[in-house]
Design an enzyme around this catalytic site. Structure first.
Site, PDB file in Angstrom:
ATOM      1  N   ASP A  85       0.745  -1.024   0.106  1.00 64.21           N
ATOM      2  CA  ASP A  85      -0.004  -0.003  -0.143  1.00 64.21           C
ATOM      3  C   ASP A  85       0.894   1.299  -0.078  1.00 64.21           C
ATOM      4  OD1 ASP A  85      -2.540   1.462   0.137  1.00 64.21           O
ATOM      5  OD2 ASP A  85      -2.360   1.424   2.548  1.00 64.21           O
ATOM      6  N   ASP A 106       3.120   4.664  -5.540  1.00 58.71           N
ATOM      7  CA  ASP A 106       2.436   5.966  -5.203  1.00 58.71           C
ATOM      8  C   ASP A 106       3.426   6.915  -5.432  1.00 58.71           C
ATOM      9  OD1 ASP A 106       1.347   8.040  -4.388  1.00 58.71           O
ATOM     10  OD2 ASP A 106       0.558   7.627  -2.358  1.00 58.71           O
ATOM     11  N   GLY A 179      -7.831   8.171   7.213  1.00 60.15           N
ATOM     12  CA  GLY A 179      -8.112   8.485   8.620  1.00 60.15           C
ATOM     13  C   GLY A 179      -9.478   8.963   8.751  1.00 60.15           C
TER      14      GLY A 179
END
Ligand code: 13P
Length: 290
Positions: A85, A106, A179
């Site tokens: 991730d 990413d 979050g």
């Protein structure tokens, strides 16, 4: 069943109008909890490690060994992909070598040209080994493992260019954040999601990051518009912490051998399993492993 790369079950999800849950693991117990939840729900699943969680667990090789060995020892029959991730370029390459079956590169914090150039290289190296690749354009808001994003909407032209290099799944900002969602959060931008789907076509599974705390109706609508992978991390942490707090506040750790870590960590671990099953149900994936 050996680890799978995830492309096939995410393609099936994209076509079938459901989404596969991608749950972040942090340790042995969470990995067991996620596998148990997926097996009980008879659903395909992605277990993912952030770079920080992998470091905490002792490195990518340890994460790979734990997931692979637990699949055997727990006699897991559902398809499981092990996914990196939010990986940096070097971490994505390391995971491809170690045996992860899926990686996210990413590069969303880089200038777009650099993001796409590095993504091309990751795709070439990953596909040579049968590993699938997720890339991101436009940052996801919030903070995860020290990576802070502003929560932009992914530029459509960049989505199209990134899709064209042969990635397997695309993470694109649609107002989602990592979050806890703030009180004044505006919700997911469905018009923008539809515009992305229209632009990249119906074959590319899209990824919804920040899956914790989004109302179920919004999650389902996003899935109907092309989201095929939903990432859930914070809610697993919250239910684990709440169940552990309840155990300790009830004084259970002081009764008999209630301080034994096998007892102390059990309520939290069971809570993660229950959450995984509930989210799999939300995402429409229960029974889809058959
Ligand atoms: P949450 O922590 O908000 O569930 O987000 C998880 C995620 O997107 C992991 O990449």
């Amino acid at each position: 069943m050996p680890l799978v790369r995830g492309t096939e079950f995410l393609q099936a999800a994209r076509k079938g109008g459901y989404a596969v849950g991608a749950f972040n693991t942090n340790n042995l117990e969470w990995t067991q909890a996620i596998l148990k939840g997926a097996e009980e729900a008879q659903a395909p699943v992605l277990i993912q490690t952030s770079m920080g969680a992998a470091k905490y667990m002792g490195g990518y090789q340890v994460c790979y060994d734990i997931v692979k060995d637990l699949i055997d020892s727990m006699k897991i029959t559902v398809p499981v992909a092990l996914h990196l991730d939010h990986g940096a370029y070097e971490d994505a390459l390391e995971c491809i070598e170690i045996g992860y079956t899926s990686v996210m590169f990413d590069g969303s914090h880089l200038p777009f040209e650099e993001n796409i150039e590095k993504a091309k290289d990751v795709v070439a190296k990953a596909h040579a080994k049968g590993v699938s690749v997720e890339c991101e354009v436009g940052t996801i808001g919030g903070e995860e493992d020290g990576i802070v994003g502003r929560g932009e909407l992914a530029p459509i032209d960049e989505c199209v260019k990134m899709a064209a290099i042969g990635i397997d799944f695309l993470a694109c900002g649609i107002g989602n954040i990592h979050g806890v969602y703030p009180e004044n959060w505006a919700g997911l931008d469905f018009d923008h999601l539809k515009a992305i789907t229209d632009a990249v076509g119906s074959d590319l599974p899209l990824v919804l990051h920040g899956g914790s705390g989004i109302p179920v109706e919004q999650v389902k609508r996003a899935i109907s518009l092309g989201i095929s992978k939903v990432n859930v991390n914070t809610e697993c942490q919250q239910v684990f912490a709440a169940a552990t707090r309840k155990y300790i506040e009830a004084g259970k750790d002081l009764e008999g051998k209630g301080f034994d870590p096998r007892k102390l960590l059990k309520p939290g671990t069971d809570a993660v399993t229950e959450l995984v099953k509930e989210r799999i149900e939300w995402f429409g994936t229960t029974g889809k492993a058959k």
